[in-house]
Write an enzyme that holds these catalytic residues in place. Structure first.
Site, PDB file in Angstrom:
ATOM      1  N   CYS A  20      97.126 -10.071  17.163  1.00  0.00           N
ATOM      2  CA  CYS A  20      97.033  -8.805  17.715  1.00  0.00           C
ATOM      3  C   CYS A  20      97.836  -7.874  16.434  1.00  0.00           C
ATOM      4  CB  CYS A  20      97.594  -8.369  18.967  1.00  0.00           C
ATOM      5  SG  CYS A  20      96.702  -9.225  20.247  1.00  0.00           S
ATOM      6  N   LYS A  23      95.354  -5.631  14.360  1.00  0.00           N
ATOM      7  CA  LYS A  23      94.582  -4.429  15.032  1.00  0.00           C
ATOM      8  C   LYS A  23      94.562  -3.300  14.100  1.00  0.00           C
ATOM      9  CE  LYS A  23      94.947  -4.384  20.082  1.00  0.00           C
ATOM     10  NZ  LYS A  23      95.506  -3.889  21.382  1.00  0.00           N
TER      11      LYS A  23
HETATM   12 CO    CO Z   1      92.609  -5.729  24.754  1.00  0.00          CO
END
Ligand code: CO
Ligand code: CO
Length: 354
Positions: A20, A23
């Site tokens: 993540c 991103k």
């Molecule tokens: Co999400």
């Protein structure tokens, strides 16, 4: 210790940024989205506007579908474990809404010139987690490109009256965080250095633990609002929940659960690029009070991969919920603060007390 199972290939070395933490920066994304006109209709119960975890679409008066997708580059070197983490993370947005995942589609990008047995291992890890969620994979899509990506598009069900959106936190609610912070810095250490066996296994246990039990308990105990902590970090997702609900969140920084080894990873400067962008994202809404602990502060901005739930619940039920969540596997779950409406602060501001 190298934390790898295949000697020749290290998945984390094949990509530029991991999980993540990869991103698109939120300010860049929101600028890009501004120009687009998103159509909606009366069946869209949760759509694009609220920055919620998933979209919710009403099918009938007692049935709505939850739709979400999440995929990312490898956070660890072992393909099977990576598949498990990516699937756990993708399922999490359904759990954050209080829903039940029913089916999923695989999303895979892989350079086919590499060892394709890795694909089987990645997909097996994903399939096993989906099975654990009592959910089924019914298809997917793959592309041959130079980066590796894996994740799911997940469909879940929920009663239209029971949606745990991020917009229903109430003044006086207690706030519960279910998993320890620090996956960003620890994953960075996996990529650029190494972790001791027990810290690595603690990290993997956290990222592969479904938010299923925590979600079921918070539904049973009538939580008001929920979101999961992923790429925008504790600060970013707290701010989104506070903004959507029109409240302030007052958080005791010393109560925040932290993964083993995370403090050490910060002190050794294994910060991700998300640390900076999440500070930028929350800069007008993050208020620090007291003598700031800079190490803990880094963990507040650390982008999380397959992080825990942040639950806002009437304080009467908070102790019981924490107990139930701990008994069901999330041993680090903690009451970390409360929701309030404070005149001195803009709605959406989060106040970290050190
Ligand atoms: Co999400
Ligand atoms: Co989410």
């Amino acid at each position: 210790m190298s934390n790898t199972s295949k000697d020749t290939v290290r998945l984390t070395q094949m990509v530029t940024s991991a999980g993540c933490a990869a991103k698109i920066f939120p300010h860049i994304l929101s600028d890009a989205l501004k120009g687009v006109k998103w159509e909606t209709n009366e069946n869209v119960l949760v759509g694009f506007d609220g920055k919620d975890d998933a979209g919710v679409y009403k099918v009938s008066d007692d049935l709505a579908l939850i739709h979400t997708t999440d995929f990312f580059t490898p956070v660890v070197d072992d393909p099977y474990t990576y598949g498990q983490i990516a699937a756990t993370n993708a399922l999490s947005d359904v759990y954050a809404m209080g829903g039940t995942p029913i089916n999923a589609l695989n999303i895979l990008a892989f350079p086919q010139k590499e060892d394709i047995s890795i694909i089987k291992d990645i997909l097996s890890g994903g399939a096993d987690k989906v099975k654990e969620a009592n959910c089924v994979i019914i298809g997917g899509h793959s592309v041959d490109v130079s980066n590796i990506l894996y994740g799911l598009a997940v469909t879940g069900t929920i009663h239209p009256q029971n949606i745990k959106g991020n917009d229903c936190a109430k003044q006086g609610d207690a706030l519960i965080l279910t998993k320890g912070l620090g996956t960003g810095v620890l994953n960075n250490m996996v990529k650029f250095s190494e972790l001791s066996e027990n810290i690595y296994s603690g990290l993997i246990a956290s990222m592969t633990r479904l938010n299923k039990n925590a979600s079921e308990q918070m539904v049973r105990l009538n939580a008001n609002a929920c979101t999961d902590i992923t790429g925008f970090g504790f600060a970013g997702h707290s701010m989104q929940l506070a903004k959507a609900s029109g409240v302030n969140l007052v958080v005791d920084a010393n109560k925040l659960p932290v993964l083993e080894g995370a403090i050490n990873a910060v002190e050794n400067n294994f910060l991700t690029r998300g640390d900076k962008s999440n500070r930028e994202y929350t800069k007008n809404f993050y208020i620090a009070k007291g003598l700031v602990n800079k190490t803990i502060e880094h963990l507040i901005f650390d982008p999380q991969t397959s992080g825990g739930l942040l639950i806002s619940i009437n304080e009467k039920n908070a102790e019981e919920l924490v107990r139930e969540i701990r008994n069901n596997g999330d041993e680090r779950a903690e009451i970390v603060g409360y929701a309030d409406v404070i005149n001195d602060y803009e709605k959406g501001a989060i106040i970290l007390e050190y």
